[in-house]
Enzyme design. Sequence first.
Site, short mmCIF file in Angstrom:
data_model
loop_
_atom_site.label_atom_id
_atom_site.label_comp_id
_atom_site.label_asym_id
_atom_site.label_seq_id
_atom_site.Cartn_x
_atom_site.Cartn_y
_atom_site.Cartn_z
N ASP A 99 -9.51 14.91 3.88
CA ASP A 99 -9.87 15.12 2.47
C ASP A 99 -10.22 16.60 2.25
OD1 ASP A 99 -11.10 15.05 -0.10
OD2 ASP A 99 -11.74 12.99 0.21
N HIS A 101 -11.18 17.86 -0.89
CA HIS A 101 -12.02 18.07 -2.07
C HIS A 101 -13.39 18.60 -1.67
CE1 HIS A 101 -8.97 15.14 -3.38
NE2 HIS A 101 -9.04 15.79 -4.53
N SER A 152 -10.94 8.01 1.93
CA SER A 152 -12.12 8.65 2.54
C SER A 152 -13.30 7.69 2.63
CB SER A 152 -12.54 9.88 1.72
OG SER A 152 -11.50 10.80 1.69
CO1 B1M Z 1 -7.53 15.54 -6.14
N1 B1M Z 1 -7.69 13.64 -6.48
N2 B1M Z 1 -6.05 15.24 -4.94
N3 B1M Z 1 -7.44 17.49 -6.02
N4 B1M Z 1 -8.77 15.63 -7.57
C1 B1M Z 1 -8.82 13.19 -7.28
C2 B1M Z 1 -10.02 12.85 -6.39
C3 B1M Z 1 -8.21 11.92 -8.01
C4 B1M Z 1 -9.24 10.86 -8.42
C5 B1M Z 1 -7.40 12.40 -9.23
C6 B1M Z 1 -6.73 11.27 -10.01
O1 B1M Z 1 -5.78 10.68 -9.55
N5 B1M Z 1 -7.21 10.97 -11.18
C7 B1M Z 1 -7.19 11.40 -6.92
C8 B1M Z 1 -7.74 10.40 -5.90
C9 B1M Z 1 -7.12 9.03 -6.05
C10 B1M Z 1 -7.52 8.06 -4.98
O2 B1M Z 1 -7.85 8.31 -3.86
N6 B1M Z 1 -7.50 6.83 -5.40
C11 B1M Z 1 -6.78 12.71 -6.26
C12 B1M Z 1 -5.59 12.88 -5.51
C13 B1M Z 1 -4.62 11.72 -5.52
C14 B1M Z 1 -5.29 14.07 -4.82
C15 B1M Z 1 -4.08 14.35 -3.91
C16 B1M Z 1 -3.68 13.21 -2.95
C17 B1M Z 1 -2.91 14.75 -4.80
C18 B1M Z 1 -1.60 15.00 -4.08
O3 B1M Z 1 -1.51 15.78 -3.18
N7 B1M Z 1 -0.61 14.27 -4.52
C19 B1M Z 1 -4.56 15.58 -3.13
C20 B1M Z 1 -5.36 15.15 -1.88
C21 B1M Z 1 -5.46 16.22 -0.85
C22 B1M Z 1 -6.36 15.77 0.30
O4 B1M Z 1 -7.57 15.68 0.12
N8 B1M Z 1 -5.76 15.47 1.42
C23 B1M Z 1 -5.52 16.19 -4.12
C24 B1M Z 1 -5.77 17.57 -4.20
C25 B1M Z 1 -6.61 18.17 -5.14
C26 B1M Z 1 -6.75 19.68 -5.35
C27 B1M Z 1 -6.62 20.48 -4.04
C28 B1M Z 1 -5.67 20.15 -6.30
C29 B1M Z 1 -8.13 19.76 -6.08
C30 B1M Z 1 -9.33 19.95 -5.11
C31 B1M Z 1 -9.77 21.36 -4.94
C32 B1M Z 1 -11.06 21.49 -4.19
O5 B1M Z 1 -11.91 20.63 -4.18
N9 B1M Z 1 -11.21 22.60 -3.54
C33 B1M Z 1 -8.25 18.36 -6.67
C34 B1M Z 1 -9.14 18.02 -7.73
C35 B1M Z 1 -9.86 19.18 -8.39
C36 B1M Z 1 -9.34 16.68 -8.16
C37 B1M Z 1 -10.18 16.16 -9.36
C38 B1M Z 1 -9.35 16.42 -10.62
C39 B1M Z 1 -11.56 16.74 -9.55
C40 B1M Z 1 -12.47 16.67 -8.34
C41 B1M Z 1 -13.72 17.50 -8.55
O6 B1M Z 1 -13.84 18.59 -8.04
N10 B1M Z 1 -14.65 17.00 -9.37
C42 B1M Z 1 -10.31 14.62 -8.99
C43 B1M Z 1 -10.53 13.72 -10.17
C44 B1M Z 1 -11.85 12.97 -10.12
O7 B1M Z 1 -12.70 13.21 -9.29
N11 B1M Z 1 -12.00 12.03 -10.96
C45 B1M Z 1 -9.19 14.43 -8.03
C46 B1M Z 1 -15.89 17.68 -9.67
C47 B1M Z 1 -16.93 17.43 -8.56
C48 B1M Z 1 -18.22 18.16 -8.87
O8 B1M Z 1 -17.17 16.04 -8.51
O9 B1M Z 1 -16.60 15.90 -6.05
O10 B1M Z 1 -17.06 13.81 -7.42
P1 B1M Z 1 -17.33 15.22 -7.14
O11 B1M Z 1 -18.86 15.42 -6.79
C49 B1M Z 1 -19.91 14.86 -7.54
C50 B1M Z 1 -20.38 13.50 -7.03
O12 B1M Z 1 -19.34 12.70 -6.54
C51 B1M Z 1 -21.44 13.85 -6.03
O13 B1M Z 1 -22.02 15.04 -6.55
C52 B1M Z 1 -21.09 15.76 -7.36
C53 B1M Z 1 -21.68 16.06 -8.74
O14 B1M Z 1 -23.01 16.30 -8.78
N12 B1M Z 1 -21.10 14.09 -4.63
C54 B1M Z 1 -22.06 14.00 -3.67
C55 B1M Z 1 -19.95 14.45 -4.03
N13 B1M Z 1 -20.12 14.56 -2.72
C56 B1M Z 1 -21.40 14.29 -2.45
C57 B1M Z 1 -22.12 14.26 -1.25
C58 B1M Z 1 -23.47 13.93 -1.29
C59 B1M Z 1 -24.09 13.65 -2.50
C60 B1M Z 1 -23.40 13.67 -3.70
O15 B1M Z 1 -24.24 13.88 -0.22
C61 B1M Z 1 -23.69 14.09 1.06
#
Ligand code: B1M
Length: 215
Positions: A99, A101, A152
């Site tokens: 992963d 992200h 993940s």
């Molecule tokens: Co990706 N991606 N992505 N992506 N991406 C998602 C996660 C997805 C939901 C988008 C969608 O389809 N709507 C989807 C997952 C689907 C699934 O698994 N069912 C997805 C996909 C499919 C993919 C790829 C597979 C796409 C592809 O290649 N075809 C690929 C995967 C690559 C891999 O990991 N092997 C991929 C790639 C990418 C980018 C590289 C382009 C980019 C990431 C860049 C980076 O992070 N450096 C990206 C992005 C930006 C997203 C979305 C649009 C936004 C994620 C984000 O940064 N959110 C995302 C959509 C979504 O999440 N709904 C998506 C903002 C961030 C602050 O939120 O990380 O959730 P989040 O963190 C929150 C809480 O969750 C929590 O605190 C934070 C806020 O206060 N939290 C914690 C998180 N970790 C914590 C740990 C803790 C405590 C709290 O304690 C340990």
Amino acid sequence: PETIEEVLKERIVDGDRDGIEEDLDKAMEKYEPLEIVNQHLLGGMKVVGELFGAGEMQLPFVLQAAETMKAAVAHLEQFMEKKEGEEKGTMVLATVKGDVHDIGKNLVDIILTNNGYNVVNIGIKQPCEAIIEAAEENNADVIGMSGLLVKSTVIMKDNLEEMRGRDIKTPVLLGGAALTRNFVEQDCSEAYGDGVVEYAKDAFAGLQLMDRLTG
Ligand code: B1M
């Protein structure tokens, strides 16, 4: 866009980071840096996720949005309030194997660090072995695992089983958009046996749990 709030949100959606610092400075006349992240920038990221999920945005543009988000957080970080005082506990923090992200993980790092914790952030795509090693080396009080993909969540559970098998009992904090409280409190808890596993829905919940786990 008319207001600074809309400008910032649109910059994230459009992946338009050139000169974003000036807009952020303007927004800081009205909001605290963390409010800007939570209320405006993350709102933009949410739209990006929806567009991407609906097939209306291609991956390179998602990446641009993520880079813009990172640039914005990097600029805001210097203005965030830091609590001085004795160092609290240590967290080893990683995005799990497979992963990439890391925006959420890095926010957790910033918020815990600003609140007096020592965070050892070992990065993305970290296999279980690397997480365990870092936890041992740094004498971690808590292990934090982040991951956004559905697969993940399975890896987190597998990691907990592996840790349990090695008799590790360090409390674990899990976060990331694909997790649910139920999955963590039932499946993950069971996988970790006697060990403590907690679910953090966002970085602030992460901070509260860290206070509780190390207090
Ligand atoms: Co990706 N991606 N992505 N992506 N991406 C998602 C996660 C997805 C939901 C988008 C969608 O389809 N709507 C989807 C997952 C689907 C699934 O698994 N069912 C997805 C996909 C499919 C993919 C790829 C597979 C796409 C592809 O290649 N075809 C690929 C995967 C690559 C891999 O990991 N092997 C991929 C790639 C990418 C980018 C590289 C382009 C980019 C990431 C860049 C980076 O992070 N450096 C990206 C992005 C930006 C997203 C979305 C649009 C936004 C994620 C984000 O940064 N959110 C995302 C959509 C979504 O999440 N709904 C998506 C903002 C961030 C602050 O939120 O990380 O959730 P989040 O963190 C929150 C809480 O969750 C929590 O605190 C934070 C806020 O206060 N939290 C914690 C998180 N970790 C914590 C740990 C803790 C405590 C709290 O304690 C340990």
